[in-house]
Design an enzyme around this catalytic site. Structure first.
Site, PDB file in Angstrom:
ATOM      1  N   LYS A  97       0.801  -1.229   0.000  1.00  0.00           N
ATOM      2  CA  LYS A  97       0.000   0.000   0.000  1.00  0.00           C
ATOM      3  C   LYS A  97       0.833   1.279   0.000  1.00  0.00           C
ATOM      4  O   LYS A  97       0.385   2.303  -0.485  1.00  0.00           O
ATOM      5  CB  LYS A  97      -0.970  -0.003   1.176  1.00  0.00           C
ATOM      6  CG  LYS A  97      -2.059  -1.055   1.006  1.00  0.00           C
ATOM      7  CD  LYS A  97      -3.302  -0.687   1.780  1.00  0.00           C
ATOM      8  CE  LYS A  97      -4.426  -1.662   1.458  1.00  0.00           C
ATOM      9  NZ  LYS A  97      -4.212  -2.964   2.140  1.00  0.00           N
TER      10      LYS A  97
ATOM     11  N   GLU B 153     -10.001   5.848   4.716  1.00  0.00           N
ATOM     12  CA  GLU B 153     -10.523   4.743   5.499  1.00  0.00           C
ATOM     13  C   GLU B 153      -9.443   3.669   5.574  1.00  0.00           C
ATOM     14  O   GLU B 153      -8.487   3.679   4.810  1.00  0.00           O
ATOM     15  CB  GLU B 153     -11.752   4.141   4.801  1.00  0.00           C
ATOM     16  CG  GLU B 153     -11.445   3.188   3.632  1.00  0.00           C
ATOM     17  CD  GLU B 153     -10.787   3.829   2.424  1.00  0.00           C
ATOM     18  OE1 GLU B 153     -10.864   5.073   2.306  1.00  0.00           O
ATOM     19  OE2 GLU B 153     -10.176   3.101   1.623  1.00  0.00           O
TER      20      GLU B 153
ATOM     21  N   SER C 167       1.416  -9.750  -1.090  1.00  0.00           N
ATOM     22  CA  SER C 167       1.139  -8.323  -0.904  1.00  0.00           C
ATOM     23  C   SER C 167       1.570  -7.759   0.440  1.00  0.00           C
ATOM     24  O   SER C 167       1.834  -6.564   0.554  1.00  0.00           O
ATOM     25  CB  SER C 167      -0.349  -8.058  -1.128  1.00  0.00           C
ATOM     26  OG  SER C 167      -1.135  -8.917  -0.322  1.00  0.00           O
TER      27      SER C 167
HETATM   28  C1  LIG Z   1      -5.192  -4.017   1.846  1.00  0.00           C
HETATM   29  C2  LIG Z   1      -4.494  -5.239   1.521  1.00  0.00           C
HETATM   30  C3  LIG Z   1      -4.916  -6.053   0.466  1.00  0.00           C
HETATM   31  C4  LIG Z   1      -6.162  -5.779  -0.327  1.00  0.00           C
HETATM   32  O1  LIG Z   1      -6.148  -4.632  -1.066  1.00  0.00           O
HETATM   33  P1  LIG Z   1      -6.018  -4.651  -2.649  1.00  0.00           P
HETATM   34  O2  LIG Z   1      -6.317  -3.261  -3.021  1.00  0.00           O
HETATM   35  O3  LIG Z   1      -6.983  -5.632  -3.176  1.00  0.00           O
HETATM   36  O4  LIG Z   1      -4.626  -5.022  -2.949  1.00  0.00           O
HETATM   37  C5  LIG Z   1      -4.165  -7.154   0.147  1.00  0.00           C
HETATM   38  N1  LIG Z   1      -3.057  -7.469   0.855  1.00  0.00           N
HETATM   39  C6  LIG Z   1      -2.635  -6.727   1.884  1.00  0.00           C
HETATM   40  C7  LIG Z   1      -1.422  -7.152   2.628  1.00  0.00           C
HETATM   41  C8  LIG Z   1      -3.333  -5.596   2.250  1.00  0.00           C
HETATM   42  O5  LIG Z   1      -2.903  -4.866   3.278  1.00  0.00           O
END
Ligand SMILES: *Cc1c(COP(=O)(O)O)cnc(C)c1O
Length: 402
Positions: free
Chosen positions: A95, A117, A384
């Site tokens: 993010k 948010e 992610s």
């Molecule tokens: C917020 C988050 C997501 C989901 O958000 P996307 O916009 O779909 O990527 C996925 N993985 C992690 C680690 C997150 O913090």
């Protein structure tokens, strides 16, 4: 060649095929137009790109590595599984890639305050981090259920100097937090900017956030080629909440038709409305939070209640570009249940020494499911985020496996 699809999508009104757009109250139309115009103007400028590159290299710790998960691959005899390590990004998830971009844009727009948010707290922490870096105020709206579940991230935001606003209506999770943050932004759109946490919201956010995240795919494509004698992965797998980490990694491969792109949604505890948050799988066309997409809705067209063990995935809609790509058959939509996800969470921890975020564990679970069907092929997962934020919740709710 990379870039052909990207240059054509979205169109100038923010549409990806029939999805997207900007459904705004009249008083916000001008503000969004200004954001869009400035973004178009400066996003290609050498000074903006140079500043972003510098931040990524010296502050965020990019490029993040691609890692061949030898043990995990052996366990699911069949495909070779690679991980793009976004968990090693500063603040522990992908993010920050778009938060630093949005905050840099806010600075150029002369805004004083960032409003947003957060679900799992990852977007809040990333934005609070970006606000500290750029010396901006920051206000994060968060559902009370998520505040309880993601305590460490709430404390992190407070340490970073951010105001956390608890949201106590409805299901007290992500959707209500979005409503609340939007209301706060409406009160002072002159001095503040709403920094959306994914590839959702009114145009130009789905485009901007995707473009800020595209660094993930650009790096991963090059790194993967360097590790495999110039190959492309056969499969790219990412979890989808709003869809930003998935668009980030998919963006580099959209013109490579031979690369299969898998969007993995949370199946939670079942297929009934309220038990999952699989908007692409079970959704219908609708407008929520200022954009048209596929969404989970009740019979009377209201956003349906959603659930996932991963707070960052429980959103009743999905980025319009995902709705478009899935409707065109360019992406394959899959799911992972809570149970499969928890299993993958422990498996990656124990096989590779990497504790994944519960969101990311959905992608790992799905890859493990498809691996046996693709012997000798290469699967690249976008990992992610890291799972430190989830450890107490997982162990308390599910216990340790044998
Ligand atoms: C917020 C988050 C997501 C989901 O958000 P996307 O916009 O779909 O990527 C996925 N993985 C992690 C680690 C997150 O913090």
């Amino acid at each position: 060649m990379a870039g052909k699809y990207i240059e054509k999508h979205p169109d100038e009104n923010g549409y990806f095929g029939e999805y997207g757009g900007a459904f705004l109250p009249p008083e916000l139309v001008g503000h969004f137009k200004k954001i869009s115009d400035l973004y178009e103007e400066i996003s290609g400028s050498e000074s903006f790109l140079a500043e972003l590159r510098d931040i990524r290299e010296h502050y965020q710790g990019r490029p993040t590595p691609v890692y061949f998960a030898r043990n995990l691959s052996a366990k699911h005899a069949g495909a070779n599984i690679y991980l793009k390590r976004e968990d090693l990004n500063h603040t522990g998830a992908h993010k920050l890639n778009h938060c630093m971009g949005e905050a840099l844009l806010a600075k150029h727009l002369g805004k004083k305050k960032l409003i947003a948010e957060t679900g799992a707290g990852q977007h809040g922490v990333a934005l609070a981090t970006a606000a500290a870096y750029f010396n901006l105020e920051c206000e994060i709206h968060m559902g009370e259920v998520d505040i309880e579940k993601e305590k460490p991230n709430v404390v992190r935001m407070e340490i970073l100097g951010c105001k956390v606003v608890p949201v106590s209506h409805g299901l007290k999770t992500l959707k209500e937090a979005v409503d609340s943050a939007f209301e706060a932004y409406l009160k002072d759109p002159e001095n503040s900017i709403y920094c959306i946490g994914s590839v959702v919201g009114p145009h130009p956010f789905p485009k901007m956030v995707r473009n800020f995240q595209s660094v993930v795919g650009a790096e991963a494509k090059e790194q993967f080629a360097a590790m495999t004698d110039g190959k492309l992965p056969d499969h790219v797998v990412a979890c989808v909440g709003g869809g930003s980490n998935a668009m980030g990694i998919f963006s580099a491969f959209l013109d490579d038709k031979e690369v299969k792109l898998h969007a993995v949604e949370p199946l939670g505890t079942g297929t009934k409305l309220g038990e999952h948050a699989a908007s692409l799988t079970f959704g219908k066309e609708g407008v929520l939070h200022g954009f048209k997409s596929t969404m989970l809705q009740t019979d009377d067209g209201e956003p349906a209640p959603v659930y996932s063990c991963a707070s960052g995935l429980d959103y009743p809609s999905v980025g319009p570009e995902h709705a478009h790509l899935a409707s065109k058959g360019r992406t394959i939509v899959g799911t992972a249940s809570d149970k499969e996800t928890i299993q993958a969470f422990f498996e990656l921890s124990r096989e590779e020494g990497i504790i994944p975020a519960l969101e990311s564990a959905h992608a790992v679970a799905y890859a493990a499911k498809i691996a046996p069907d693709h012997p000798g092929e290469n699967i690249l997962i976008n990992l992610s985020g890291r799972g430190d934020k989830d450890i107490d919740f997982v162990v308390e709710k599910y216990g340790l496996p044998d």
